[in-house]
Design a protein around this motif. Structure first.
Motif, mmCIF file in Angstrom:
data_model
loop_
_atom_site.group_PDB
_atom_site.id
_atom_site.type_symbol
_atom_site.label_atom_id
_atom_site.label_comp_id
_atom_site.label_asym_id
_atom_site.label_seq_id
_atom_site.Cartn_x
_atom_site.Cartn_y
_atom_site.Cartn_z
ATOM 1 N N GLU A 18 -49.660 15.173 94.270
ATOM 2 C CA GLU A 18 -49.247 13.800 94.554
ATOM 3 C C GLU A 18 -47.935 13.744 95.343
ATOM 4 O O GLU A 18 -47.637 12.750 95.995
ATOM 5 C CB GLU A 18 -49.118 13.020 93.245
ATOM 6 N N SER B 78 -66.169 15.058 87.334
ATOM 7 C CA SER B 78 -65.085 15.718 88.049
ATOM 8 C C SER B 78 -63.977 16.030 87.062
ATOM 9 O O SER B 78 -63.794 15.315 86.062
ATOM 10 C CB SER B 78 -64.526 14.823 89.168
ATOM 11 N N GLU C 15 -59.459 11.851 95.659
ATOM 12 C CA GLU C 15 -59.034 12.204 94.306
ATOM 13 C C GLU C 15 -58.759 13.697 94.219
ATOM 14 O O GLU C 15 -59.481 14.516 94.810
ATOM 15 C CB GLU C 15 -60.125 11.811 93.304
ATOM 16 N N SER D 183 -63.261 11.204 98.163
ATOM 17 C CA SER D 183 -62.716 9.894 97.805
ATOM 18 C C SER D 183 -61.190 9.896 97.735
ATOM 19 O O SER D 183 -60.579 8.877 97.420
ATOM 20 C CB SER D 183 -63.283 9.436 96.459
ATOM 21 N N ARG E 97 -58.538 18.105 97.234
ATOM 22 C CA ARG E 97 -58.786 16.666 97.345
ATOM 23 C C ARG E 97 -60.219 16.446 97.778
ATOM 24 O O ARG E 97 -60.670 17.001 98.780
ATOM 25 C CB ARG E 97 -57.817 16.034 98.353
ATOM 26 N N THR F 69 -60.101 16.099 86.679
ATOM 27 C CA THR F 69 -58.874 15.571 87.268
ATOM 28 C C THR F 69 -57.723 15.777 86.286
ATOM 29 O O THR F 69 -57.903 16.325 85.187
ATOM 30 C CB THR F 69 -59.027 14.079 87.579
#
Length: 442
Positions: free
Chosen positions: A184, A166, A96, A94, A91, A168
């Motif tokens: 998550e 990035s 994310e 921010s 993580r 993701t």
């Protein structure tokens, strides 16, 4: 009379043992017990041996007249120990979930080719562990190299900016995307609950397994060094006051592979509020002169530091290669030892080998790793650091030239070196049993 093959094995075993004696014994100063811990972990597989022998890798590769190097006056800021397990999800600042390279202890200036070659070899070794055959391993290496090249081209064509890119779950696939999605479902306090306990209203670390309490001398040294860590943080963190008060600290014994024998602390600090559930666990790891630095003359980036702090070098490398990195990155000094600090987070994990059993899953994974490698190389230049006045992606693409020829050459060379590593692993095990870990040696 000794055969030629036997003579070659004898000479190579002497080279391996001499390199380990020099690096682990003389340079790192590891005693016999610490070296034993490290070598027993390296015995687990050729891949683990490779992870723990970066110094041997550079001893071999830096002396080869390889084509495709960039000019000496236009180096790349390299990760320095790129292999399959030095990528993972975490993580960022921010909040994310991103996938990136996650180890910067060997960060230095040198040719991009060392990162690419070391990673390509590790793909072959990792493929062996997963029982993929040689042709499949070559296809994985080719996929990694071509993804690396294609991403560099996108940077030069300004389709995407390496400074802010990035990876993701939205722009990855397969096991990488699945790993990031699994974050998550996690609770931020999982690590806190796993490693600590609250007794008499105070949170402290659990002392179990490889975790040990600090001696009074070690705790005093840490407390004395802590203001230096605070000063190394970004200004908004420096003003956080009691936020960084040390509540407890322990040491970790025998972690990692190449870094076994180096000091490593876990530090529990006060959270931003009074609620004990917002406390933060930091990890402080000792940093030494990088293995890369013994072979490369490219030290211009650090030439303004008459006394190079290796904790600062490590976090500076990470900040150059990551966008929105760990906000707890910092460094401090205890006696003559340099340390860097990062958060020990719930959201930090390597890929599970069980998710990589199918060829398609491996291809998708190494393609992402190739893109990440291109990003860290392209980002760590004048995009974020004035010390490198050139665009690394353009210089690297020019050095590569014909991608098909480059891909074929590096794939074949890395598969050849993979076999060398496997042979070295057997010789290493012979040496351990005969001389290092045999009866009366422990």
């Amino acid at each position: 009379m000794q055969s030629i093959d036997a003579l070659k094995s004898t000479l190579r075993k002497h080279t391996i043992t001499s390199v380990f004696d020099h690096y682990d014994g003389e340079i790192l100063g590891l005693d016999h017990n610490k070296r034993s811990i490290k070598y027993k972990k390296m015995k687990n597989s050729p891949f683990q041996f490779y992870r723990g022998s970066a110094y041997l890798f550079y001893f071999d590769i830096s002396s080869l007249p390889l084509a495709y190097h960039t000019p000496k006056d236009k180096p790349t800021w390299i990760q320095g120990d790129l292999h399959f397990d030095n990528f993972g999800g975490f993580r960022n600042e921010s909040g994310e979930m991103v996938f990136d390279s996650n180890d910067f202890d060997e960060g230095y200036l040198g040719s991009y080719l060392y990162d690419v070659f070391r990673m390509a070899t590790s793909i072959g070794l990792y493929g062996d562990q997963l029982d993929f055959d040689s042709e499949q391993q070559k296809s994985f290496i080719e996929a990694y190299i071509k993804a690396y090249h294609q991403q560099l081209e996108k940077f030069t064509e300004q389709e995407v900016d390496p400074a802010t890119l990035s990876f993701t779950k939205k722009n990855t696939a397969g096991p990488v995307s699945d790993t990031l999605s699994s974050f998550e479902e996690r609770d931020a306090v999982e690590k806190l609950e796993q490693m600590t306990v609250v007794e008499d209203g105070k949170r402290r670390f659990k002392v179990e397994g490889a975790i040990e309490e600090l001696s009074d001398e070690e705790r005093q040294g840490l407390e004395a060094a802590w203001p230096e860590y605070i000063q190394s943080l970004d200004e908004n963190k420096q003003s956080a006051g009691r936020f960084f008060k040390i509540k407890d600290a322990v040491k970790l014994i025998g972690a990692g592979t190449g870094s076994i024998g180096l000091n490593r602390y876990f530090i529990l600090i006060e959270g931003e509020g009074s609620n004990q559930m917002d406390d933060v666990i930091l990890e402080a790891k000792e940093a030494r002169y990088p293995a890369t630095g013994y072979y490369f003359p490219y030290d211009d980036l650090f030439s303004d530091e008459s006394d190079m702090h290796h904790g600062r070098r490590v976090i500076r490398t990470q900040k150059a290669m990551h966008y929105l990195q760990d906000p707890y990155l910092g460094f401090f000094t205890i006696a003559d030892s340099h340390f860097y600090v990062r958060e020990n987070s719930t959201f930090d994990e390597e890929l599970d080998p069980e998710t990589l059993q199918q060829s398609d899953d491996m291809v998708e994974t190494v393609e992402t790793m190739g893109k990440v490698t291109a990003k860290i190389h392209a980002r760590a230049d004048r995009d974020v650091e004035e010390s490198l006045p050139h665009d690394s992606e353009a210089v690297i693409l020019k050095a590569i030239g014909d991608i098909e020829r480059f891909c074929e050459d590096i794939t074949n060379l890395s598969m050849f070196y993979k076999q060398r590593v496997k042979q070295d692993y057997e010789l290493f095990n012979e040496w351990l049993e005969e001389e290092f870990l045999g009866e009366g040696k422990d």
